[in-house]
Design a protein around this motif. Structure first.
Motif, mmCIF file in Angstrom:
data_model
loop_
_atom_site.group_PDB
_atom_site.id
_atom_site.type_symbol
_atom_site.label_atom_id
_atom_site.label_comp_id
_atom_site.label_asym_id
_atom_site.label_seq_id
_atom_site.Cartn_x
_atom_site.Cartn_y
_atom_site.Cartn_z
ATOM 1 N N ARG A 182 1.666 -12.943 -17.575
ATOM 2 C CA ARG A 182 1.973 -14.270 -17.023
ATOM 3 C C ARG A 182 0.818 -15.245 -17.264
ATOM 4 N N GLU A 183 -0.416 -14.784 -17.068
ATOM 5 C CA GLU A 183 -1.565 -15.652 -17.294
ATOM 6 C C GLU A 183 -1.692 -16.040 -18.763
ATOM 7 N N ALA A 184 -1.390 -15.102 -19.662
ATOM 8 C CA ALA A 184 -1.436 -15.420 -21.096
ATOM 9 C C ALA A 184 -0.408 -16.489 -21.439
ATOM 10 N N ALA A 185 0.808 -16.341 -20.906
ATOM 11 C CA ALA A 185 1.862 -17.327 -21.182
ATOM 12 C C ALA A 185 1.519 -18.677 -20.559
ATOM 13 N N ASP A 186 0.993 -18.673 -19.344
ATOM 14 C CA ASP A 186 0.602 -19.934 -18.706
ATOM 15 C C ASP A 186 -0.485 -20.630 -19.513
ATOM 16 N N TRP A 187 -1.454 -19.859 -19.979
ATOM 17 C CA TRP A 187 -2.528 -20.416 -20.806
ATOM 18 C C TRP A 187 -1.961 -20.985 -22.107
ATOM 19 N N GLY A 188 -0.908 -20.364 -22.627
ATOM 20 C CA GLY A 188 -0.276 -20.815 -23.869
ATOM 21 C C GLY A 188 0.742 -21.912 -23.671
ATOM 22 N N GLY A 189 0.716 -22.563 -22.505
ATOM 23 C CA GLY A 189 1.653 -23.647 -22.262
ATOM 24 C C GLY A 189 3.070 -23.179 -21.997
#
Length: 257
Positions: free
Chosen positions: A79-86
């Motif tokens: 989830r954090e990776a996706a959030d960081w990736g917009g």
């Protein structure tokens, strides 16, 4: 680290990327234009160094920490990776794993579970979480598990490791079958013996025997595995799913009799 555009516009998460093969994969993804979330559990220094190198070359990267033997951490890291990736995650490389050496006769259930939870549970939970993101975005995504040639050719003292990697290969095929209609491709990369600092000193007999056996005459390099993962995440592999890509210098082609 020069940039090309094979993965331009992609957002990737590489687990277990604080050192060794995972770090090499993260660097290769960045070199091909991807923004890379570099996951680590304890190798903070190596992960920070990878992110710094990527930044110095003009790329985008971030360190994400988590214990992937814990389901909630797997889901949080994705989830954090996706959030960081917009809100986007186009590639996941499930590299986090352990490879202890231990004979079956001395192995406990706790020893077995320690390897399986790290090598298999993390693959299952991270894949499931990443697929939830990928199925909602245009273009789907790609997921690559790092398996091993020991999934098919077990070595003494590695029963738990070999069984876990065989499970990873079969999981990828099952996931490719079920997630394919959502535009998600799932594959495995099975490395042979990959060089690392101090390996020749720690295991001179094994290195010597490998070099004698491997047709191309050398150990693997982390970038060899990174190149395979880049290919599978790229448009060049848009019709490749459920496949185990063996990267071992041809050693699996040797006769066993």
């Amino acid at each position: 680290m020069s940039h090309s555009s094979l993965l331009e516009g992609q957002v990737a998460l590489v687990t277990g990327a604080g050192g060794g093969i995972g770090r090499g994969i993260a660097l290769r993804f960045a070199a091909e234009g991807a923004a890379v979330a570099v996951h680590c559990r304890t190798s903070d220094e190596g992960a920070r160094d990878a992110v710094a190198r990527i930044g110095e070359s003009g790329g985008l990267a971030v360190v994400l920490r988590g214990d992937l033997t814990v389901e909630d951490d797997c889901r949080r890291v994705v989830r954090e990776a996706a959030d960081w990736g917009g809100g986007r995650l186009t590639a996941l490389v499930n590299n986090a794993g352990v490879q202890p050496v231990q004979g079956l006769a001395e192995m406990t259930v706790a020893d077995w579970r320690g390897v399986v939870d790290t090598n298999v549970l993390s693959v299952f939970a991270c894949t499931q979480a990443a697929a939830e993101v990928m199925r909602e975005q245009e273009g789907g995504g790609s997921i690559t598990h790092i398996a091993s040639i020991e999934a098919a050719r077990p070595a003494p003292g590695h029963a738990h490791y070999c069984a876990s990697k065989a499970a990873v290969v079969t999981h990828a095929r099952s996931a490719a079958l079920e997630y394919g209609p959502h535009g998600i491709r799932v594959n495995t990369v099975s490395p042979g013996l990959v060089d690392r600092e101090g390996l020749a000193d720690d295991w001179p007999d094994g290195v010597r025997r490998w070099q004698q056996a491997v047709p191309v005459g050398r150990l693997g390099r982390t970038e060899d595995i990174g190149d395979a993962c880049v290919f599978l995440a790229s448009r060049l592999a848009s019709w490749v799913s459920g496949h185990d890509l063996v990267v071992d210098g041809g050693v699996s082609a040797r006769p066993t009799w």
